[in-house]
Design a protein around this motif. Structure first.
Motif, PDB file in Angstrom:
ATOM      1  N   SER A  20       4.198   3.074   4.317  1.00 27.33           N
ATOM      2  CA  SER A  20       4.750   1.977   3.517  1.00 27.33           C
ATOM      3  C   SER A  20       6.097   2.328   2.896  1.00 27.33           C
ATOM      4  CB  SER A  20       3.783   1.581   2.409  1.00 27.33           C
ATOM      5  OG  SER A  20       3.799   2.560   1.384  1.00 27.33           O
ATOM      6  N   ARG A  27      -3.827  -0.201  -4.421  1.00 29.08           N
ATOM      7  CA  ARG A  27      -4.506  -1.070  -5.380  1.00 29.08           C
ATOM      8  C   ARG A  27      -5.952  -1.255  -4.946  1.00 29.08           C
ATOM      9  NH1 ARG A  27      -3.328  -3.780  -9.588  1.00 29.08           N
ATOM     10  NH2 ARG A  27      -1.077  -3.550  -9.320  1.00 29.08           N
ATOM     11  N   THR A  41     -11.499  -4.957  -2.697  1.00 30.94           N
ATOM     12  CA  THR A  41     -10.183  -5.093  -2.096  1.00 30.94           C
ATOM     13  C   THR A  41      -9.479  -3.743  -2.142  1.00 30.94           C
ATOM     14  OG1 THR A  41      -9.115  -5.744  -4.177  1.00 30.94           O
ATOM     15  CG2 THR A  41      -9.953  -7.516  -2.774  1.00 30.94           C
ATOM     16  N   ASP A  43      -5.553  -2.543  -1.068  1.00 27.31           N
ATOM     17  CA  ASP A  43      -4.242  -2.938  -0.577  1.00 27.31           C
ATOM     18  C   ASP A  43      -3.200  -1.964  -1.107  1.00 27.31           C
ATOM     19  OD1 ASP A  43      -4.856  -5.524   0.725  1.00 27.31           O
ATOM     20  OD2 ASP A  43      -5.375  -6.166  -1.301  1.00 27.31           O
TER      21      ASP A  43
END
Length: 111
Positions: A20, A27, A41, A43
């Motif tokens: 990235s 997160r 989640t 991410d």
């Protein structure tokens, strides 16, 4: 408050972060979904907000919105490969139940 990563999860997150470039970390949180109420989640975190709590696990920064901490405190995150499938696996001591497929979980509303 703690969130723990297994070696496999930490390695996978490091791989995401290396690709990235500009991410502030990973997160981790939950969202309302599924037949049991909540789903996890994972991410890339673009930034760290004032309501975020940051955990450092051997150089991997986990960013968690403070409102979700009571639901996921103490969770261990693993990364597993089984045949052609690979995914994060969550061991959450706060979960009081899971749906049959394991995609969502419940917590005691009184907690």
């Amino acid at each position: 408050m703690t969130i723990q990563l297994t070696t496999a999860a930490r390695d996978r997150m490091r791989d995401f972060l290396a690709r990235s470039g500009a991410a502030a970390g990973v997160r981790f949180g939950i969202r309302r979904t599924g037949c049991s109420g909540f789903g996890y989640t994972v991410d890339l975190a673009e930034s760290v907000g004032e309501n975020d709590h940051v955990f450092d696990d051997d150089g991997v920064r986990l960013v968690v919105d403070a409102k979700w901490l009571p639901f996921i405190d103490g969770t261990e995150i693993d990364y597993q490969r089984q045949g052609l499938n690979a995914n994060f696996v969550f061991r959450n001591p706060n979960a009081t139940g899971e749906c049959g497929c394991g995609e969502s979980f419940t917590v005691d509303p009184a907690a």
